[in-house]
Design an enzyme around this catalytic site. Structure first.
Site, PDB file in Angstrom:
ATOM      1  N   ARG A  74      63.522  37.793  47.655  1.00 40.85           N
ATOM      2  CA  ARG A  74      62.298  37.100  48.059  1.00 40.85           C
ATOM      3  C   ARG A  74      61.179  38.117  48.294  1.00 40.85           C
ATOM      4  O   ARG A  74      60.024  37.871  47.924  1.00 40.85           O
ATOM      5  CB  ARG A  74      62.541  36.259  49.314  1.00 40.85           C
ATOM      6  N   CYS A 123      59.255  37.343  58.630  1.00 43.36           N
ATOM      7  CA  CYS A 123      60.308  36.781  57.768  1.00 43.36           C
ATOM      8  C   CYS A 123      59.688  35.612  57.016  1.00 43.36           C
ATOM      9  O   CYS A 123      58.573  35.718  56.512  1.00 43.36           O
ATOM     10  CB  CYS A 123      61.521  36.371  58.599  1.00 43.36           C
TER      11      CYS A 123
END
Length: 283
Positions: free
Chosen positions: A180, A238
């Site tokens: 990611r 995050c």
């Protein structure tokens, strides 16, 4: 003060005179589910069995505001958070232990919020419920009302601009999975990639196969290799401020203070005007 507690230490504390308040924060990230598979129900898991005396706390409803411009898990309203904690029995001078189903992310979110709002004694059960080998109960706990009054600002908090600046002036760690960060896949947010200047530091690399944290010296060495040496200002983000809280907890175990960008990638990537970096390098 230690940020984590072992199952054996918890059992000893529960048998002692200064029994901690126990919070059960079982939760799972909602991603694509197999056809016909129901979403995870933390309250049902709690009802099926929890550590005796634990009170269930709903991450989505009590540890976050509704999703919006601030990301998928924005900060909760402080007054509402305080009321939720008091309902759960949290008081200012009573220790708190939080746990989840083993991943540690949800428990760390509760730990971080209580620390940010000024509670002086909060620990996470290392390894979560799977590490507990004591009895379980199925009846819901009914604690006496606590007296905790939140006072925000006790630990570091970043907004989008602060995170962007810290990526250049200090160390900004991206706690998501490497793919990611690199922008190879993005199963949840508008676009893949990372905040320019951020360094990839997947949360899963902070724990062993059983979900328990690596030794403090190993964590310290890991973060030092990422640039988080003594005196360096450190921040973490995050996807939505949940797994990032777990990385802040890992940094605390290593003896390194760090701020959390709660909005994280879900907030950053929602604004097309913000720059996005891709690939393995911070840029």
């Amino acid at each position: 003060m230690n940020a984590i507690i072992s199952a054996s230490e918890l059992a000893s504390d529960l048998a002692g005179q200064n029994r901690p308040v126990l919070l059960d924060i079982r939760w799972q990230l909602s991603t694509a589910k197999a056809a016909g598979e129901p979403p995870f129900d933390g309250r049902a898991a709690y009802a099926a069995g929890h550590i005796p005396g634990a009170v269930f706390v709903d991450l989505d409803r009590e540890l976050a505001s509704p999703p919006g411009a601030g990301g998928r898990h924005p900060l909760p309203d402080v007054a509402e958070f305080g009321a939720a904690m008091r309902r759960a029995g949290v008081s200012a001078r009573v220790p708190v232990v939080v746990y989840d189903g083993g991943q540690g992310w949800a428990a760390a979110r509760a730990w971080w919020l209580l620390r940010w709002t000024g509670h002086p004694d909060v620990r996470v059960l290392d390894g979560g419920l799977p590490a507990w080998d004591g009895p379980l109960e199925t009846s819901a706990a009914t604690p006496a009302e606590g007296d905790f009054e939140p006072a925000p600002g006790a630990v570091g908090l970043l907004d989008a601009d602060g995170a962007a600046a810290l990526a250049r002036s200090g160390v900004l760690l991206d706690a998501r999975a490497g793919e990611r960060y690199r922008g190879e896949v993005e199963p949840i947010d508008r676009v893949g990639g990372h905040i320019p200047g951020a360094r990839s530091a997947p949360t899963n690399d902070n724990v062993a196969a059983d979900g328990r944290f690596l030794p403090a010296e190993d964590l310290h060495a890991r973060f030092k290799a990422l640039g988080a040496s003594d005196g360096t200002e450190v921040g973490v983000y995050c996807g939505s401020g949940v797994s990032g809280a777990h990385e802040v907890l890992a940094l605390a175990v290593a003896g390194i203070p760090a701020a959390l960008y709660v909005g994280s990638w879900s907030e950053w990537s929602s604004d097309p005007s913000r720059p996005v970096a891709v690939g393995p390098d911070p840029q």
